[in-house]
Design a protein around this motif. Structure first.
Motif, PDB file in Angstrom:
ATOM      1  N   ASN A 134       2.092   1.754  -3.537  1.00  0.00           N
ATOM      2  CA  ASN A 134       1.064   1.993  -4.560  1.00  0.00           C
ATOM      3  C   ASN A 134       0.133   3.169  -4.262  1.00  0.00           C
ATOM      4  O   ASN A 134      -0.715   3.509  -5.089  1.00  0.00           O
ATOM      5  CB  ASN A 134       0.243   0.716  -4.760  1.00  0.00           C
ATOM      6  N   SER A 135       0.279   3.778  -3.092  1.00  0.00           N
ATOM      7  CA  SER A 135      -0.532   4.971  -2.801  1.00  0.00           C
ATOM      8  C   SER A 135       0.305   6.245  -2.964  1.00  0.00           C
ATOM      9  O   SER A 135      -0.197   7.346  -2.712  1.00  0.00           O
ATOM     10  CB  SER A 135      -1.097   4.888  -1.381  1.00  0.00           C
ATOM     11  N   ASP A 136       1.556   6.085  -3.396  1.00  0.00           N
ATOM     12  CA  ASP A 136       2.482   7.220  -3.528  1.00  0.00           C
ATOM     13  C   ASP A 136       2.559   7.615  -5.001  1.00  0.00           C
ATOM     14  O   ASP A 136       3.170   6.908  -5.814  1.00  0.00           O
ATOM     15  CB  ASP A 136       3.862   6.793  -3.006  1.00  0.00           C
ATOM     16  N   GLN A 142      -6.835  -2.986  -1.274  1.00  0.00           N
ATOM     17  CA  GLN A 142      -6.343  -3.218  -2.637  1.00  0.00           C
ATOM     18  C   GLN A 142      -4.957  -3.859  -2.589  1.00  0.00           C
ATOM     19  O   GLN A 142      -4.610  -4.689  -3.424  1.00  0.00           O
ATOM     20  CB  GLN A 142      -6.270  -1.890  -3.400  1.00  0.00           C
ATOM     21  N   PRO A 146      -3.347   5.135  -8.382  1.00  0.00           N
ATOM     22  CA  PRO A 146      -2.907   4.912  -7.004  1.00  0.00           C
ATOM     23  C   PRO A 146      -3.979   4.191  -6.193  1.00  0.00           C
ATOM     24  O   PRO A 146      -5.166   4.391  -6.413  1.00  0.00           O
ATOM     25  CB  PRO A 146      -2.660   6.329  -6.468  1.00  0.00           C
ATOM     26  N   PHE A 147      -3.538   3.340  -5.266  1.00  0.00           N
ATOM     27  CA  PHE A 147      -4.474   2.670  -4.372  1.00  0.00           C
ATOM     28  C   PHE A 147      -5.012   3.710  -3.385  1.00  0.00           C
ATOM     29  O   PHE A 147      -4.276   4.581  -2.928  1.00  0.00           O
ATOM     30  CB  PHE A 147      -3.774   1.576  -3.568  1.00  0.00           C
ATOM     31  N   ASP A 148      -6.288   3.583  -3.039  1.00  0.00           N
ATOM     32  CA  ASP A 148      -6.781   4.479  -1.996  1.00  0.00           C
ATOM     33  C   ASP A 148      -7.243   3.724  -0.757  1.00  0.00           C
ATOM     34  O   ASP A 148      -7.704   4.330   0.200  1.00  0.00           O
ATOM     35  CB  ASP A 148      -7.840   5.461  -2.510  1.00  0.00           C
ATOM     36  N   GLU A 149      -7.082   2.408  -0.761  1.00  0.00           N
ATOM     37  CA  GLU A 149      -7.330   1.681   0.492  1.00  0.00           C
ATOM     38  C   GLU A 149      -6.441   0.449   0.561  1.00  0.00           C
ATOM     39  O   GLU A 149      -6.074  -0.133  -0.470  1.00  0.00           O
ATOM     40  CB  GLU A 149      -8.807   1.308   0.651  1.00  0.00           C
ATOM     41  N   TYR A 171       0.832  -1.204   0.000  1.00  0.00           N
ATOM     42  CA  TYR A 171       0.000   0.000   0.000  1.00  0.00           C
ATOM     43  C   TYR A 171       0.874   1.265   0.000  1.00  0.00           C
ATOM     44  O   TYR A 171       0.595   2.223  -0.728  1.00  0.00           O
ATOM     45  CB  TYR A 171      -0.938   0.004   1.208  1.00  0.00           C
TER      46      TYR A 171
END
Ligand code: COA
Length: 183
Positions: A35-37, A54, A48-51, A32
Motif C-alpha cells: 500500500n505504500s507502492d 496504517q 498510499p500509506f505513509d506509515e 505496508y
C-alpha cells in the motif's frame, strides 16, 4: 444461505505453490509494502500509506471483519521458502444473497509469476465449494489487464462499467464489475 459455521475456524487454503493463511497483525510489513507502492496502487483508488501503523490498522480490521463474519482475508505465502507475497480476500460477505466480493494484490517484486491467478482460483473455489456462494464479483479498474485476465480465466463475465465511482489521489476512477454466478 451461508452456513455461519464456516467462520468457526479460519480456513487455510493450498495451491500448487502457495499456502493461503489468515492475515495476521504481523503482516503489517507486507500490507505496508503493497500500500505504500504507488505503482501497485495505480489501478486502485486509494491514497498510499505513509506509515506502517496504517497497515497494522488494516490488518486489525481484517481480523475484526472475520470475527463479524463479514470477510475472510488471506496472506499468500510461498510454500518453498515462507515468503509472504501478497494478500486477498472474500469480503462484503452477504448471507442474505449468498454473495461476496473478491480482491487481491501482490507486492511488486512478485508480479508476473502467476501467483495471483493461483490464489484467486483458491479463494473463489472456497467461496463456491465450501461457502456455497451464489455470486462473486470483483471491481477492476479498466486497463488492469492482468487482473481482468485472472477473472476471465475463472469464468467471470464483465457486467458493465461504473463511471467515476471511486475517488482518490485527486482523480475519479471508473470500475468494471466482473461477476461469477454459481447456479
Ligand atoms: C493484478 C495482479 C494481482 C496480477 O498478479 P500476477 O500474479 O502478477 O499476474 P500475472 O502477471 O501472472 O498475470 C496474470 C494473467 O494475466 C495475463 N497478463 C498479464 N499482463 C497482461 C497484459 N498486460 N495484457 C494481457 N494479459 C496480461 C498473464 O498472461 C496471466 O494470464 P494467464 O494466467 O492466462 O497466462 C498484480 O499485478 C497486482 O498485485 N497488481 C496491483 C494490485 C491490483 O491491481 N490488484 C487487482 C485489483 S482488481
Amino acid at each position: 444461505m451461508i452456513d455461519q459455521k464456516i467462520f468457526s475456524k479460519f480456513p487455510v487454503l493450498h495451491t500448487e505453490r502457495l499456502d493461503l493463511r489468515q492475515v495476521l497483525l504481523d503482516d503489517a510489513d507486507l500490507i505496508y509494502a503493497f500500500n505504500s507502492d504507488i505503482e501497485a496502487l495505480s489501478h486502485i483508488a486509494r491514497d498510499p500509506f505513509d506509515e506502517v501503523d496504517q497497515a497494522a490498522a488494516r490488518a486489525a480490521t481484517f481480523r475484526s471483519d472475520y470475527l463479524e463474519h463479514k470477510a475472510l482475508w488471506w496472506t499468500f505465502v510461498l510454500r518453498d521458502n515462507g515468503t509472504p507475497v501478497g494478500y486477498g480476500g472474500l469480503f462484503g460477505i452477504d448471507a442474505d444473497t449468498s454473495a461476496a466480493e473478491v480482491g487481491y494484490g501482490l507486492v511488486r517484486d512478485h508480479w508476473g509469476h502467476g501467483y495471483a491467478g493461483e490464489a484467486v482460483a483458491a479463494m473463489v473455489s472456497y467461496g463456491i465449494g465450501t461457502m456455497r456462494l451464489h455470486r462473486i464479483h470483483a471491481r477492476v479498474h479498466p486497463g488492469n489487464a492482468a487482473s481482468e485476465k485472472i477473472l476471465e480465466n475463472l469464468g467471470f463475465l464483465k457486467e458493465g462499467v461504473l463511471r467515476d465511482v471511486e475517488y482518490a489521489r485527486s482523480q475519479y476512477f471508473d470500475m468494471s464489475i466482473y461477476g461469477l454466478i454459481i447456479p
